[in-house]
Design an enzyme around this catalytic site. Structure first.
Site, PDB file in Angstrom:
ATOM      1  N   GLY A  46       0.867  -1.175   0.000  1.00  0.00           N
ATOM      2  CA  GLY A  46       0.000   0.000   0.000  1.00  0.00           C
ATOM      3  C   GLY A  46       0.905   1.227   0.000  1.00  0.00           C
ATOM      4  O   GLY A  46       1.833   1.309   0.821  1.00  0.00           O
ATOM      5  N   ASP A 236      -1.450   4.534  -6.301  1.00  0.00           N
ATOM      6  CA  ASP A 236      -0.014   4.373  -6.035  1.00  0.00           C
ATOM      7  C   ASP A 236       0.791   5.552  -6.570  1.00  0.00           C
ATOM      8  O   ASP A 236       1.855   5.879  -6.049  1.00  0.00           O
ATOM      9  CB  ASP A 236       0.490   3.059  -6.639  1.00  0.00           C
ATOM     10  CG  ASP A 236       0.020   1.916  -5.763  1.00  0.00           C
ATOM     11  OD1 ASP A 236      -1.139   1.486  -5.934  1.00  0.00           O
ATOM     12  OD2 ASP A 236       0.773   1.516  -4.863  1.00  0.00           O
ATOM     13  N   ASN A 246      -2.945   2.425 -10.135  1.00  0.00           N
ATOM     14  CA  ASN A 246      -3.422   1.691  -8.948  1.00  0.00           C
ATOM     15  C   ASN A 246      -3.424   0.206  -9.295  1.00  0.00           C
ATOM     16  O   ASN A 246      -3.076  -0.190 -10.412  1.00  0.00           O
ATOM     17  CB  ASN A 246      -4.813   2.190  -8.538  1.00  0.00           C
ATOM     18  CG  ASN A 246      -5.221   1.669  -7.172  1.00  0.00           C
ATOM     19  OD1 ASN A 246      -4.438   1.737  -6.210  1.00  0.00           O
ATOM     20  ND2 ASN A 246      -6.407   1.109  -7.047  1.00  0.00           N
TER      21      ASN A 246
HETATM   22  O1  MRU Z   1       0.607  -4.161  -4.419  1.00  0.00           O
HETATM   23  P1  MRU Z   1       0.003  -3.354  -3.302  1.00  0.00           P
HETATM   24  O2  MRU Z   1      -0.826  -4.156  -2.365  1.00  0.00           O
HETATM   25  O3  MRU Z   1       1.054  -2.509  -2.611  1.00  0.00           O
HETATM   26  O4  MRU Z   1      -0.971  -2.346  -4.047  1.00  0.00           O
HETATM   27  C1  MRU Z   1      -1.710  -1.445  -3.272  1.00  0.00           C
HETATM   28  C2  MRU Z   1      -2.659  -0.639  -4.046  1.00  0.00           C
HETATM   29  O5  MRU Z   1      -2.746  -0.721  -5.251  1.00  0.00           O
HETATM   30  C3  MRU Z   1      -3.464   0.365  -3.278  1.00  0.00           C
HETATM   31  O6  MRU Z   1      -4.714   0.552  -3.877  1.00  0.00           O
HETATM   32  C4  MRU Z   1      -2.724   1.712  -3.255  1.00  0.00           C
HETATM   33  O7  MRU Z   1      -1.419   1.545  -2.800  1.00  0.00           O
HETATM   34  C5  MRU Z   1      -3.408   2.711  -2.417  1.00  0.00           C
HETATM   35  S1  MRU Z   1      -3.255   2.333  -0.726  1.00  0.00           S
HETATM   36  C6  MRU Z   1      -3.916   3.559   0.213  1.00  0.00           C
END
Ligand code: MRU
Length: 343
Positions: A46, A236, A246
């Site tokens: 995240g 992201d 994202n």
């Molecule tokens: O691969 P991840 O679990 O790190 O991906 C996370 C996401 O895509 C979330 O939607 C994004 O980081 C926003 S978190 C507030």
């Protein structure tokens, strides 16, 4: 409150999200290499949570440096920062946090190494605390956009576990519930890492917010049937023109939302907006190990030697986005202007 990440007497303690919801296990990072490994292996994930981890990792890098002079300590930190930034490429919060920590170190070059180390530790802790406050502001700004009742669809996990606490997209949903609204959350399971099934479902159930998990490919059908009144996701990285990177699958959800006349919101702090990139085409997209696709809980489900592709993020073009909810305000089209005015 869910203790996603904490600084505990020189150790960075994180919930090991790989094991949720089956068990609550903690992962202790004693040096910055441990933090890099935790980010790469999805112990913590995240965008905002990765940024906080990186800041704390930089504080650990400083703490373990044997430098006697500030200039040597700063060089050590620059080397650690380069490695930290390459842990995962898409979430800009990681580089954002490393650069803040390097700026603090450079601005303190006239101080003793001990004081610089203390300043860095204090800054890392304040990045964590600020993140929670920022999410609460985002919640206040976005709660009015949520329906009184009906369905809100979310993708991946943009909750307390993806941040210092409270969450971005889930923070807005939490704030709507705190304001007396009663939306029902539909959570895409989010193949292949199952952030929706494992993490979003778990943290909403902890808060008694009703949630139904759906297979990623059900979203269009639910929209057609009038069960979804609004979509909200995190981000992201957001380019200067409002294109949003994202979790993979976000783009198709946004297209489906537009086809069905459903508002599609993105909730993200200013630290996720990368004004140096003119559009989403410039955002680096992470490719992860294909084993995350072909195996489930470590067991191979595909034929031996299946070729698989594991693209972790996609880009949603700005035209699909109804509004970008930040801690300052809700930015609207044209994003090139509205986002610029936030800085
Ligand atoms: O691969 P991840 O679990 O790190 O991906 C996370 C996401 O895509 C979330 O939607 C994004 O980081 C926003 S978190 C507030």
């Amino acid at each position: 409150m869910i203790p996603t990440i904490e600084w505990q007497n020189g150790i960075v303690r994180m919930i090991d999200q790989r094991y949720l919801p089956r068990r609550m296990q903690f992962y202790n990072c004693r040096n910055y290499h441990d933090v890099i490994k935790a980010i790469q292996t999805m112990v913590i994930r995240g965008a905002p949570a990765i940024g906080i981890a990186a800041a704390m990792g930089m504080a650990l890098a400083a703490a373990s440096s044997k430098a006697k002079q500030a200039s040597t300590l700063i060089k050590n930190l620059e080397q650690a920062g380069e490695k930290m930034k390459s842990a995962r490429p898409t979430a800009v919060n990681l580089a954002w946090a490393v650069d803040i920590m390097l700026d603090i170190a450079r601005a303190s070059h006239h101080l003793s190494c001990e004081l610089i180390k203390e300043n860095l530790q204090d800054k890392a802790i304040s990045i964590l605390n600020d993140d929670i406050a920022i999410n609460q502001s985002m919640g206040k700004n976005g709660a009015g956009l949520m329906p009184e009742q009906g369905g809100v669809l979310t993708h991946c996990n943009a909750g307390a576990l993806a941040t210092g606490g409270y969450g971005t997209a889930l923070g807005v949903i939490r704030a709507a519930w705190e304001a007396g609204k009663r939306p029902h959350v539909y959570a895409d399971e989010t193949r292949p890492f199952l952030q929706g099934l494992r993490l979003t479902a778990w943290e909403l159930m902890e808060d008694n917010i009703p949630v139904t998990v759906i297979a990623d490919n059900s979203a269009g059908f639910l929209m057609q049937k009038g069960m979804i009144q609004c979509v909200i996701v995190g981000a992201d990285r957001i380019a200067a023109n409002g294109d949003v990177a994202n979790k993979i699958g976000t783009y198709q959800t946004a297209v489906l939302a537009k086809e069905n006349n459903i508002p599609f919101y993105v909730a993200a702090p200013l630290s996720t907006i990368d004004m140096s990139l003119p559009s989403g085409n410039n955002i680096p997209i992470e490719n992860r190990d294909p084993k995350e696709i072909t195996t489930i809980a470590g067991k191979l489900f595909a034929p031996e030697n299946t070729i698989a592709m594991n693209i972790a993020f996609d880009i949603t073009p700005n035209r699909y986005i109804t509004g970008i909810i930040t801690e300052k305000c809700v930015a609207k089209m044209p994003y090139t202007e509205s986002l610029k005015s936030l800085f």
